[in-house]
Enzyme design. Structure first.
Site, PDB file in Angstrom:
ATOM      1  N   HIS A  96      -1.242  11.266   4.572  1.00  0.00           N
ATOM      2  CA  HIS A  96      -0.242  11.580   3.565  1.00  0.00           C
ATOM      3  C   HIS A  96       0.148  10.307   2.813  1.00  0.00           C
ATOM      4  O   HIS A  96      -0.195   9.200   3.226  1.00  0.00           O
ATOM      5  CB  HIS A  96       0.997  12.240   4.206  1.00  0.00           C
ATOM      6  CG  HIS A  96       1.663  11.422   5.257  1.00  0.00           C
ATOM      7  ND1 HIS A  96       1.678  11.792   6.584  1.00  0.00           N
ATOM      8  CD2 HIS A  96       2.315  10.256   5.194  1.00  0.00           C
ATOM      9  CE1 HIS A  96       2.314  10.875   7.283  1.00  0.00           C
ATOM     10  NE2 HIS A  96       2.719   9.922   6.464  1.00  0.00           N
TER      11      HIS A  96
HETATM   12  P1  TYD Z   1       3.654  14.083  11.004  1.00  0.00           P
HETATM   13  O1  TYD Z   1       4.056  13.686   9.603  1.00  0.00           O
HETATM   14  O2  TYD Z   1       2.658  15.184  11.146  1.00  0.00           O
HETATM   15  O3  TYD Z   1       3.142  12.799  11.815  1.00  0.00           O
HETATM   16  P2  TYD Z   1       2.060  11.696  11.424  1.00  0.00           P
HETATM   17  O4  TYD Z   1       2.586  10.930  10.259  1.00  0.00           O
HETATM   18  O5  TYD Z   1       1.975  10.807  12.627  1.00  0.00           O
HETATM   19  O6  TYD Z   1       0.782  12.397  11.202  1.00  0.00           O
HETATM   20  O7  TYD Z   1       4.981  14.423  11.825  1.00  0.00           O
HETATM   21  C1  TYD Z   1       4.956  15.277  12.946  1.00  0.00           C
HETATM   22  C2  TYD Z   1       6.256  16.053  12.953  1.00  0.00           C
HETATM   23  O8  TYD Z   1       7.364  15.189  13.210  1.00  0.00           O
HETATM   24  C3  TYD Z   1       6.519  16.749  11.623  1.00  0.00           C
HETATM   25  O9  TYD Z   1       6.980  18.067  11.916  1.00  0.00           O
HETATM   26  C4  TYD Z   1       7.654  15.953  11.019  1.00  0.00           C
HETATM   27  C5  TYD Z   1       8.366  15.370  12.220  1.00  0.00           C
HETATM   28  N1  TYD Z   1       9.023  14.069  11.996  1.00  0.00           N
HETATM   29  C6  TYD Z   1      10.389  13.984  12.065  1.00  0.00           C
HETATM   30  O10 TYD Z   1      11.102  14.998  12.253  1.00  0.00           O
HETATM   31  N2  TYD Z   1      11.000  12.767  11.895  1.00  0.00           N
HETATM   32  C7  TYD Z   1      10.280  11.654  11.678  1.00  0.00           C
HETATM   33  O11 TYD Z   1      10.854  10.536  11.534  1.00  0.00           O
HETATM   34  C8  TYD Z   1       8.843  11.751  11.587  1.00  0.00           C
HETATM   35  C9  TYD Z   1       7.999  10.529  11.313  1.00  0.00           C
HETATM   36  C10 TYD Z   1       8.253  12.985  11.752  1.00  0.00           C
END
Ligand code: TYD
Length: 133
Positions: free
Chosen positions: A49
């Protein structure tokens, strides 16, 4: 590309190692949030992302992984394998985290509270966003 590897102060003695960092001294933003990623199965990847305004700093607290950054023009790849070297990632960059070694712990410091609005999770949309800005 708004990114740089930053070497952090490390203290090593017979008791082991200690690394520290201070907001605005070692990294160019105030830390509002941190999170960590661990237990990543072999072959899995994370992130995929972009962020509009978020600044982040990635540290391989244990193990190693690869970060690929993309500003829609070029890509840069970093193998993160030293607990006293982190990667600053500025806004407007797509990031992929891949090739996690077993038992890796990736610590991420962030300049903003969590906001899904700041994410761009679709690569075509990211390219569009970059061409508009
Ligand atoms: P995601 O964006 O998929 O993780 P990565 O960047 O490691 O691929 O995040 C996983 C889940 O965690 C998603 O449902 C969003 C949540 N999340 C939070 O609630 N707070 C946060 O600070 C972060 C980074 C993620």
């Amino acid at each position: 590309m708004d990114t740089s590897i930053i070497e952090l102060p490390a203290f090593e003695d017979k008791r082991g190692n200690l690394v520290f960092l201070e907001s605005l001294r070692h990294i160019p933003f105030l830390v509002k949030r941190l999170y960590y990623i661990y237990g990543v199965p072999e072959g899995e990847s994370r992130a995929a992302h972009g962020h509009k305004i978020l600044k982040q700093f990635f540290i391989p607290i244990a193990g190693s992984f690869t970060i690929t950054l993309d500003d829609a023009q070029e890509k840069k790849e970093y193998r993160m394998d030293s607990p006293n070297k982190g990667l600053y990632v500025g806004p407007g960059l797509w990031r992929d985290l891949t090739s996690f070694a077993v038992d890796t712990v990736c610590l991420v410091l962030a300049s903003e509270y969590y906001s899904e609005d700041d994410y761009i999770r679709d690569y075509a949309r990211f390219k569009e966003y970059k061409s508009e800005s």
